[in-house]
Design a protein around this motif. Structure first.
Motif, PDB file in Angstrom:
ATOM      1  N   GLN A 126       0.734  -1.006  -0.424  1.00 49.48           N
ATOM      2  CA  GLN A 126      -0.135  -0.068   0.023  1.00 49.48           C
ATOM      3  C   GLN A 126       0.656   1.474   0.040  1.00 49.48           C
ATOM      4  OE1 GLN A 126      -2.624  -1.693  -1.151  1.00 49.48           O
ATOM      5  NE2 GLN A 126      -2.640  -2.903   0.532  1.00 49.48           N
ATOM      6  N   ARG A 165      -2.984   0.181   8.688  1.00 51.41           N
ATOM      7  CA  ARG A 165      -2.339  -0.995   8.024  1.00 51.41           C
ATOM      8  C   ARG A 165      -1.587  -1.542   9.285  1.00 51.41           C
ATOM      9  NH1 ARG A 165      -4.371  -4.340   3.421  1.00 51.41           N
ATOM     10  NH2 ARG A 165      -2.607  -5.160   3.700  1.00 51.41           N
ATOM     11  N   ASP A 186       1.338  -4.489  -4.268  1.00 53.76           N
ATOM     12  CA  ASP A 186      -0.241  -3.361  -4.040  1.00 53.76           C
ATOM     13  C   ASP A 186       0.325  -2.483  -3.570  1.00 53.76           C
ATOM     14  OD1 ASP A 186      -1.639  -5.117  -5.565  1.00 53.76           O
ATOM     15  OD2 ASP A 186      -3.094  -6.020  -3.873  1.00 53.76           O
TER      16      ASP A 186
HETATM   17  C1  LIG Z   1      -8.788  -6.606  -0.400  1.00 59.40           C
HETATM   18  S1  LIG Z   1      -7.031  -6.846  -0.388  1.00 59.40           S
HETATM   19  C2  LIG Z   1      -6.864  -8.647  -0.008  1.00 59.40           C
HETATM   20  C3  LIG Z   1      -5.233  -8.806   0.319  1.00 59.40           C
HETATM   21  C4  LIG Z   1      -4.926  -8.299   1.921  1.00 59.40           C
HETATM   22  N1  LIG Z   1      -6.043  -8.519   2.408  1.00 59.40           N
HETATM   23  C5  LIG Z   1      -4.295  -7.116   1.214  1.00 59.40           C
HETATM   24  O1  LIG Z   1      -4.712  -6.228   2.485  1.00 59.40           O
HETATM   25  O2  LIG Z   1      -4.082  -6.838   1.431  1.00 59.40           O
HETATM   26  C6  LIG Z   1      -6.436  -6.479  -2.033  1.00 59.40           C
HETATM   27  C7  LIG Z   1      -6.292  -5.825  -2.083  1.00 59.40           C
HETATM   28  O3  LIG Z   1      -7.089  -4.246  -2.272  1.00 59.40           O
HETATM   29  C8  LIG Z   1      -6.760  -3.443  -2.147  1.00 59.40           C
HETATM   30  N2  LIG Z   1      -8.142  -2.598  -1.798  1.00 59.40           N
HETATM   31  C9  LIG Z   1      -9.207  -2.925  -0.798  1.00 59.40           C
HETATM   32  N3  LIG Z   1      -9.895  -1.911  -0.463  1.00 59.40           N
HETATM   33  C10 LIG Z   1      -9.611  -1.103  -0.796  1.00 59.40           C
HETATM   34  C11 LIG Z   1     -10.112   0.198  -2.007  1.00 59.40           C
HETATM   35  N4  LIG Z   1     -11.294   0.985  -0.776  1.00 59.40           N
HETATM   36  N5  LIG Z   1      -9.118   1.179  -2.439  1.00 59.40           N
HETATM   37  C12 LIG Z   1      -7.657   0.726  -3.722  1.00 59.40           C
HETATM   38  N6  LIG Z   1      -7.211  -0.529  -2.819  1.00 59.40           N
HETATM   39  C13 LIG Z   1      -8.237  -1.132  -2.273  1.00 59.40           C
HETATM   40  C14 LIG Z   1      -5.819  -3.732  -0.870  1.00 59.40           C
HETATM   41  O4  LIG Z   1      -5.613  -2.500  -0.266  1.00 59.40           O
HETATM   42  C15 LIG Z   1      -5.242  -4.332  -1.050  1.00 59.40           C
HETATM   43  O5  LIG Z   1      -4.277  -4.085  -1.988  1.00 59.40           O
END
Ligand SMILES: C[S@@+](CC[C@H](N)C(=O)[O-])C[C@H]1O[C@@H](n2cnc3c(N)ncnc32)[C@H](O)[C@@H]1O
Ligand code: SF4
Length: 425
Positions: free
Chosen positions: A173, A185, A210
């Motif tokens: 992030q 986080r 990510d």
């Molecule tokens: C849902 S997460 C699942 C994996 C893991 N729990 C994580 O947070 O990396 C997958 C990706 O979606 C991103 N994500 C979730 N909600 C978001 C939002 N509102 N805007 C942008 N990215 C988002 C997360 O930050 C993550 O990189």
């Protein structure tokens, strides 16, 4: 000029099309058993096929996230992390029965969440073993897991590699501590980079980080530092997403109360350009609007399968599936999901057979975001007229257009959603 993404969201496997099914039904209505109608079965063994496994658990909920995931406090009785792998196996067995007798070969598996790496490595490995037992699996199968940096170490990752996982996608992030704090986080900035090194040391050739940009309080320098940290890591793939303020999240409430400002569209566009320029100069190339890879072999094939509107079965609560125009989605709550399977019933909540027009529209919406482009023949007559206009406005590449393809230019990528709307109206 927002970058809000079209569905499915966040390439990284998300609980696909989750937004279409956010309301938990108060009364469970009877659904007929899931059957594949003849048109959906057609081409089953010839179309690329992937499995998505959703793991709906997180240690804490990040304030911006509205994915179908639960902390221990939110979970309530009837769903239990330690039994989850067994529940997944029960749905995999139903999947093989429903799709059989001529089973498609699994070309990709993606374990996403939630936080899959809250489960013991042995559980993830047992799920993969069952996939191999039930389905024919391609020799070069891609097997990804998402991972939160603070939940993995080299030993854990080595066990996943040994079990047959080939790719790790880490949620970094940001490299700025105050940005991670706004996002709620739990990892420190260095932890994600360390986890990428650990993944490489454990034998993973394919590692993704990510990133999220546009978080309130993030400066240009913070974003530059995040990109630099990624480039200093041994990764062959980067996903960068604009922060989306989802209704009903803590982040949305904080913004509504005036505690935090709304991400600014112009800032988001600047950040995107900065990301693309920085990543490009380091040898990464975009292949989908929000995804960059160092080579074609480093692309995420599972996400490519979604973007090509191919076939996949989504296992787990709230997971969505698509096979030959039949789309269905599972009940959202892990307890209801486990109950259905324990009772020997299908966990799907509902299903719909897409009309040809809807399928064609989805193909266009997804294909337009790819560097490989979309054949102009996939557009309607009006869409083709609009495409010619988009070329003249510098939004679609002229050279590709002459070859019969719609491919976004750099400027077009900044306005991807508007171009998609324009060409599909
Ligand atoms: C849902 S997460 C699942 C994996 C893991 N729990 C994580 O947070 O990396 C997958 C990706 O979606 C991103 N994500 C979730 N909600 C978001 C939002 N509102 N805007 C942008 N990215 C988002 C997360 O930050 C993550 O990189
Ligand atoms: S860790 Fe990932 S899935 Fe869990 S709440 Fe945060 S962003 Fe959502």
């Amino acid at each position: 000029m927002g970058h809000s993404r079209i569905l499915p969201r966040r390439g990284a496997g998300a609980a696909h099309w989750e937004q279409m099914n956010t309301v938990l039904p108060l009364v469970e209505r009877a659904v007929p058993p899931l059957e594949l109608p003849a048109p959906a079965r057609e081409g089953l063994t010839r179309t690329p096929f992937g499995l998505y496994v959703h793991v709906p658990f997180c240690a804490t909920r990040c304030g911006y996230c509205d994915f179908n995931t639960y902390t221990s406090d939110e979970l309530g009785p009837g769903a239990n992390r330690s039994e989850y792998a067994g529940t997944v196996v029960a749905e995999l067995r139903r999947a093989a029965e429903t799709l059989g007798p001529d089973l498609p070969t699994v070309s990709t598996v993606f374990v996403g969440g939630g936080t899959p790496t809250l489960l013991p490595a042995a559980d993830l490995s047992a799920v993969l073993d069952e996939v191999r037992r039930l389905f024919p699996v391609a020799p070069d199968v891609e097997v990804t897991t998402e991972a939160n940096p603070e939940t993995v170490d080299r030993d854990y990752l080595a066990r996943l590699r040994e079990a047959g996982f080939t790719r790790v996608s880490l949620g970094m992030q940001s490299a700025a501590e105050h940005v991670l704090a706004v996002l709620d986080r739990r990892h420190t900035p260095g932890r994600a980079v360390q986890a990428a090194h650990d993944a490489r040391a454990a034998g993973f050739e394919h590692v993704n980080l990510d990133l999220i940009y546009g978080t309130p309080g993030e400066s240009d320098a913070d974003w530059a530092a995040s990109l630099d940290a990624v480039l200093a890591s041994p990764v062959d793939h980067v996903s960068a997403y604009a922060l989306i303020v989802e209704d009903g999240t803590r982040l949305a409430r904080r913004i509504a109360r005036g505690e935090l400002p709304m991400p600014d569209d112009d800032v988001l566009a600047d950040r995107y350009e900065q990301a693309d320029a920085t990543l490009r100069s380091a040898g990464f190339q975009w292949y989908e609007v929000s995804n960059w890879a160092t080579s074609d072999a480093a692309r995420c094939r599972h996400n490519e399968l979604y973007w090509a509107n191919a076939n996949w079965w989504g296992v787990g609560p709230g997971a969505h599936s698509h096979v030959g125009g039949l789309r269905w989605w599972n009940v959202k709550h892990p307890a209801a999901y486990a109950d259905r399977l324990a009772a020997g019933s299908s966990p799907h909540a509902d299903a719909e057979l897409l009309a040809d027009d809807d399928r064609a529209l989805e193909t266009v919406m997804l294909g337009l975001r790819l560097r490989d482009g979309l054949p102009l023949t996939a557009l309607s007559d009006l869409g083709r007229v609009r495409a010619a206009d988009a070329v003249s406005r510098g939004l679609l590449a002229e050279e590709a257009y002459r070859r019969g393809l719609a491919v976004l230019t750099d400027k077009g990528r900044l306005l991807a959603d508007a171009v998609v709307r324009d060409l599909t109206d």
